[in-house]
Design a protein around this motif. Structure first.
Motif, PDB file in Angstrom:
ATOM      1  N   MET A 203      15.587 -81.396 -39.788  1.00  0.00           N
ATOM      2  CA  MET A 203      15.745 -80.125 -39.088  1.00  0.00           C
ATOM      3  C   MET A 203      17.045 -79.420 -39.495  1.00  0.00           C
ATOM      4  SD  MET A 203      13.056 -79.629 -37.356  1.00  0.00           S
ATOM      5  CE  MET A 203      13.608 -78.292 -36.323  1.00  0.00           C
ATOM      6  N   GLY A 204      18.098 -80.219 -39.725  1.00  0.00           N
ATOM      7  CA  GLY A 204      19.348 -79.611 -40.187  1.00  0.00           C
ATOM      8  C   GLY A 204      19.204 -78.965 -41.547  1.00  0.00           C
ATOM      9  N   ILE A 205      18.457 -79.612 -42.451  1.00  0.00           N
ATOM     10  CA  ILE A 205      18.236 -79.024 -43.784  1.00  0.00           C
ATOM     11  C   ILE A 205      17.460 -77.718 -43.656  1.00  0.00           C
ATOM     12  CG2 ILE A 205      17.039 -79.382 -45.963  1.00  0.00           C
ATOM     13  CD1 ILE A 205      17.662 -82.380 -45.638  1.00  0.00           C
ATOM     14  N   ARG A 206      16.416 -77.733 -42.813  1.00  0.00           N
ATOM     15  CA  ARG A 206      15.633 -76.501 -42.646  1.00  0.00           C
ATOM     16  C   ARG A 206      16.461 -75.394 -42.001  1.00  0.00           C
ATOM     17  NH1 ARG A 206      10.005 -79.268 -40.463  1.00  0.00           N
ATOM     18  NH2 ARG A 206       9.307 -80.056 -42.486  1.00  0.00           N
ATOM     19  N   ARG A 207      17.326 -75.776 -41.052  1.00  0.00           N
ATOM     20  CA  ARG A 207      18.175 -74.780 -40.393  1.00  0.00           C
ATOM     21  C   ARG A 207      19.139 -74.132 -41.392  1.00  0.00           C
ATOM     22  NH1 ARG A 207      20.311 -78.036 -36.709  1.00  0.00           N
ATOM     23  NH2 ARG A 207      18.372 -78.338 -35.610  1.00  0.00           N
ATOM     24  N   GLU A 208      19.696 -74.951 -42.279  1.00  0.00           N
ATOM     25  CA  GLU A 208      20.600 -74.404 -43.299  1.00  0.00           C
ATOM     26  C   GLU A 208      19.860 -73.443 -44.219  1.00  0.00           C
ATOM     27  OE1 GLU A 208      22.298 -77.652 -45.321  1.00  0.00           O
ATOM     28  OE2 GLU A 208      23.593 -78.270 -43.646  1.00  0.00           O
ATOM     29  N   GLU A 209      18.619 -73.791 -44.590  1.00  0.00           N
ATOM     30  CA  GLU A 209      17.854 -72.890 -45.456  1.00  0.00           C
ATOM     31  C   GLU A 209      17.556 -71.568 -44.747  1.00  0.00           C
ATOM     32  OE1 GLU A 209      14.415 -75.016 -46.575  1.00  0.00           O
ATOM     33  OE2 GLU A 209      15.438 -76.248 -48.091  1.00  0.00           O
ATOM     34  N   GLU A 210      17.229 -71.640 -43.435  1.00  0.00           N
ATOM     35  CA  GLU A 210      16.971 -70.401 -42.688  1.00  0.00           C
ATOM     36  C   GLU A 210      18.230 -69.533 -42.605  1.00  0.00           C
ATOM     37  OE1 GLU A 210      15.475 -71.623 -38.956  1.00  0.00           O
ATOM     38  OE2 GLU A 210      13.500 -72.256 -39.730  1.00  0.00           O
ATOM     39  N   MET A 211      19.376 -70.181 -42.424  1.00  0.00           N
ATOM     40  CA  MET A 211      20.635 -69.421 -42.379  1.00  0.00           C
ATOM     41  C   MET A 211      20.903 -68.737 -43.707  1.00  0.00           C
ATOM     42  SD  MET A 211      22.064 -69.557 -39.408  1.00  0.00           S
ATOM     43  CE  MET A 211      23.715 -69.102 -39.865  1.00  0.00           C
ATOM     44  N   GLU A 212      20.657 -69.446 -44.812  1.00  0.00           N
ATOM     45  CA  GLU A 212      20.867 -68.824 -46.123  1.00  0.00           C
ATOM     46  C   GLU A 212      19.919 -67.649 -46.327  1.00  0.00           C
ATOM     47  OE1 GLU A 212      20.402 -71.903 -48.936  1.00  0.00           O
ATOM     48  OE2 GLU A 212      22.286 -72.921 -48.427  1.00  0.00           O
ATOM     49  N   MET A 213      18.679 -67.823 -45.873  1.00  0.00           N
ATOM     50  CA  MET A 213      17.713 -66.727 -46.018  1.00  0.00           C
ATOM     51  C   MET A 213      18.111 -65.526 -45.167  1.00  0.00           C
ATOM     52  SD  MET A 213      15.387 -67.511 -48.195  1.00  0.00           S
ATOM     53  CE  MET A 213      14.109 -66.354 -47.778  1.00  0.00           C
ATOM     54  N   SER A 214      18.638 -65.785 -43.957  1.00  0.00           N
ATOM     55  CA  SER A 214      19.039 -64.667 -43.094  1.00  0.00           C
ATOM     56  C   SER A 214      20.230 -63.923 -43.674  1.00  0.00           C
ATOM     57  CB  SER A 214      19.381 -65.201 -41.699  1.00  0.00           C
ATOM     58  OG  SER A 214      20.508 -66.042 -41.760  1.00  0.00           O
ATOM     59  N   ASP A 215      21.128 -64.652 -44.361  1.00  0.00           N
ATOM     60  CA  ASP A 215      22.272 -63.971 -44.985  1.00  0.00           C
ATOM     61  C   ASP A 215      21.835 -63.108 -46.158  1.00  0.00           C
ATOM     62  OD1 ASP A 215      23.950 -65.092 -43.198  1.00  0.00           O
ATOM     63  OD2 ASP A 215      24.533 -66.788 -44.481  1.00  0.00           O
ATOM     64  N   GLU A 216      20.752 -63.512 -46.838  1.00  0.00           N
ATOM     65  CA  GLU A 216      20.328 -62.793 -48.039  1.00  0.00           C
ATOM     66  C   GLU A 216      19.328 -61.677 -47.753  1.00  0.00           C
ATOM     67  OE1 GLU A 216      18.794 -65.795 -50.532  1.00  0.00           O
ATOM     68  OE2 GLU A 216      20.752 -66.719 -50.952  1.00  0.00           O
ATOM     69  N   GLU A 217      18.884 -61.536 -46.495  1.00  0.00           N
ATOM     70  CA  GLU A 217      17.901 -60.491 -46.180  1.00  0.00           C
ATOM     71  C   GLU A 217      18.512 -59.105 -46.329  1.00  0.00           C
ATOM     72  OE1 GLU A 217      16.485 -61.308 -42.344  1.00  0.00           O
ATOM     73  OE2 GLU A 217      15.072 -62.858 -42.951  1.00  0.00           O
ATOM     74  N   ILE A 218      17.666 -58.169 -46.679  1.00  0.00           N
ATOM     75  CA  ILE A 218      18.103 -56.770 -46.859  1.00  0.00           C
ATOM     76  C   ILE A 218      17.790 -56.020 -45.583  1.00  0.00           C
ATOM     77  CG2 ILE A 218      17.740 -54.667 -48.195  1.00  0.00           C
ATOM     78  CD1 ILE A 218      16.864 -56.542 -50.503  1.00  0.00           C
ATOM     79  N   GLU A 219      18.804 -55.333 -45.044  1.00  0.00           N
ATOM     80  CA  GLU A 219      18.643 -54.680 -43.745  1.00  0.00           C
ATOM     81  C   GLU A 219      17.920 -53.341 -43.845  1.00  0.00           C
ATOM     82  OE1 GLU A 219      19.286 -55.995 -40.961  1.00  0.00           O
ATOM     83  OE2 GLU A 219      20.198 -57.823 -41.726  1.00  0.00           O
ATOM     84  N   ASP A 220      18.320 -52.504 -44.796  1.00  0.00           N
ATOM     85  CA  ASP A 220      17.803 -51.141 -44.833  1.00  0.00           C
ATOM     86  C   ASP A 220      17.490 -50.761 -46.277  1.00  0.00           C
ATOM     87  OD1 ASP A 220      18.992 -47.966 -43.484  1.00  0.00           O
ATOM     88  OD2 ASP A 220      17.030 -48.608 -44.207  1.00  0.00           O
TER      89      ASP A 220
END
Length: 600
Positions: free
Chosen positions: A349-366
């Protein structure tokens, strides 16, 4: 030598003549009923460490037991031990490297031969310096012999069988300070220090890394060799070090500038290779992570199956058929398997959480902001290409001037210099051709960038026209809604007074709430949305510095005070909590919008 140890009466008589109480070998007084058969064999003196030929130091004596010394017989004298109940004789501090002893209390009739006879049992005597005042200095060959000589301190000496005062004396042996001993000791210490320094130097040289090979001096031949090595990936590190050394030495001049430029250019060509290698390693790391995650999930599935087996065995249908010991083992195994399964599950779960955090940082807002950033990047690239184009033109003009100067100097130079100038001309022509090709490439890239910039501008105009059309449609819809409301009001004239009163009462608080709204601009609305999304991903909250660092990636003009004031105004959306104890106390902001929606 004529005094047998097995004759107790002769022994007692000899000790009475010296004024000492008759003592046995063990230090006990002789009894009248002494049994000679218990003594030593007739004619054999007792073994003591001072006898010639033994060469041993006496064993240590316990402190609670009095030291017992034996009678020592020599050819021309006899040594009688002191009273064991008396304190040991005092000695001075031992000088370093002491090999010389002071011997006092000698008989007046004692000679060097008698002294040599007594003290040669302790070891090899190098020199004896006898004084007229019944004392002497004896120098031994080794330091340990001095300890044997000190053992004789306190003994009474008698020459032959005479009891005359001039033939007797009490020996006092002590350490003596001699220049020869100190000099030899200092020489020995210096030799040991030299050996230690030599050992240290050898150890340092053994562990010291080897010095790098010297860099060759610059020449045309070495330049061509280094240029070939720079093109080879395996020899690139060695060649680049040589190039760096030449540049630092100042080998670059007007004649060698072209060669150095070509070498620098070939070094620059390795950047793409290094970037590709890094990308390949990153890809391998990602594949390894994926493999680890898949293996871990497979292990977790097997753990779940094992735990399911334990749970099914714990049911009454099968549990009643097991013995007490078997039940105990099954319950223990079940607990252990559940603990290990939970640990592995938390890790996954920690590995998956880290991947989700990386994906959220790389998302484009606008997408509009993305277009603006792309447009600004294209503009900056176009400007950089312009500057590079200008610099290349200037370099081309400089090379042309150098070619003209070389042509003028060619007519004045001698025939020997013609060959070198022709080579320089060829090199310059090759450099010019390379510069021209590079310039053409840059111009083509510049045209491509301009075309892309025009396309971006056209897309921007289309988006603006679409936005204007949408605004017009929205205004038309608002006007139609107003006209429908007016028609409804004319059809219901009878209830207008009550409805107007109620609507006025309801509109007043709405206007007040709009005027007192905590969000005052569209920018603050965007900030609230982004912060809410960020804190929703962090259920345990985040500090104001962490939130601002995330926001400053999107807009560097955002400050911490502005964000904190905005969040304090929205108490139903954000809540501040304190966590930690003592020095680790920390303020964290949490998202409470769902709870605030229920309350409002």
């Amino acid at each position: 030598m004529g005094l047998p140890m097995s004759d107790p009466t002769a022994w007692a008589t000899a000790m009475n003549n010296l004024g000492m109480a008759p003592m046995g070998m063990t230090g006990q007084p002789l009894l009248p009923d002494f049994d000679p058969a218990l003594g030593m064999m007739t004619g054999i003196p007792p073994i003591n460490p001072m006898m010639p030929g033994l060469g041993i130091v006496p064993p240590p004596i316990p402190p609670d037991m009095p030291a017992v010394k034996e009678i020592i017989h020599c050819k021309s004298c006899t040594l009688f031990p002191p009273n064991p109940h008396l304190p040991p004789p005092a000695t001075r501090e031992r000088p370093p490297g002491c090999k010389t002893v002071f011997v006092g209390g000698l008989p007046e009739n004692g000679t060097e031969q008698i002294i040599m006879e007594v003290f040669e049992q302790c070891g090899e005597v190098i020199a004896i310096r006898k004084s007229k005042k019944n004392f002497c200095h004896i120098r031994f060959a080794e330091e340990f012999m001095v300890d044997k000589a000190l053992y004789l301190s306190g003994y009474r000496i008698r020459l032959g069988s005479s009891t005359d005062k001039k033939d007797t004396g009490r020996l006092h042996v002590d350490f003596a300070q001699a220049r020869d001993d100190l000099y030899e000791w200092e020489c020995k210490q210096r030799m040991l220090a030299r050996e230690e320094r030599h050992r240290r130097r050898l150890a340092e040289e053994r562990f010291r890394p080897p010095s790098p090979p010297p860099v060759v001096h610059y020449s045309d031949h070495e330049c061509s060799v280094v240029a070939e090595k720079l093109k080879d990936d395996t020899k690139f590190s060695e060649a680049i070090q040589t190039l760096l050394t030449w540049i630092e030495r100042g080998e670059v001049n007007r004649r060698t500038a072209n060669n150095f430029y070509s070498m620098i250019q070939s070094a620059n060509s390795h950047i793409r290779r290094l970037v590709n290698e890094k990308a390949a390693h990153e890809k391998e790391m990602e594949e390894a992570k994926e493999k680890f995650k898949l293996a871990l999930s497979g292990i977790l599935v097997q753990f779940e199956q094992i735990v399911a087996v334990y749970h099914s065995a714990s049911k009454q249908k099968a549990w009643d058929h097991f013995t007490k010991a078997q039940r105990k083992n099954i319950s223990v195994w079940c607990k252990q398997a559940e603990e290990i399964r939970n640990i592995h599950n938390d890790e996954l779960m920690g590995i998956r959480r880290e991947e989700e955090m990386e994906m959220s940082d790389e998302e484009i807002e606008d997408p509009s902001e993305m277009k603006e950033t792309e447009e600004s990047a294209l503009v900056s690239q176009v400007e950089a290409l312009k500057e590079e184009n200008d610099s290349l033109r200037w370099q081309l003009d400089a090379y042309r001037n150098e070619v003209e100067l070389l042509k003028r100097e060619q007519g004045k130079a001698s025939r020997d210099e013609d060959t070198t100038k022709e080579q320089q001309m060829k090199l310059l022509q090759q450099a010019l051709q390379g510069m021209q090709k590079h310039l053409l490439k840059v111009q083509e890239e510049y045209k491509k960038r301009e075309a892309e910039l025009e396309k971006v501008k056209e897309d921007k105009l289309k988006v603006e026209t679409l936005l204007e059309n949408l605004k017009e449609q929205q205004s038309m819809a608002d006007e139609e809604d107003k006209e429908g409301d007016a028609a409804d009001c004319q059809g219901n004239e009878s209830s207008t007074s009550r409805v107007c009163a109620c609507s006025q009462e309801k509109e007043c608080p709405v206007e007040k709430t709009l005027s007192n709204s905590p969000v005052k601009s569209e920018r603050e609305v965007l900030l609230v949305g982004i912060i809410s999304t960020f804190l929703h991903v962090h259920p345990f909250g985040a500090s104001i510095e962490y939130i601002c660092s995330y926001l400053q990636r999107l807009d560097s003009k955002i400050c911490t005070a502005e964000v904190e004031v905005l969040m304090t105004r929205l108490q139903n959306t954000f809540r501040q909590e304190l966590s930690g104890v003592g020095a680790s106390l920390e303020k964290r902001w949490k998202f409470c919008g769902f709870d605030g929606l229920k309350m409002t």
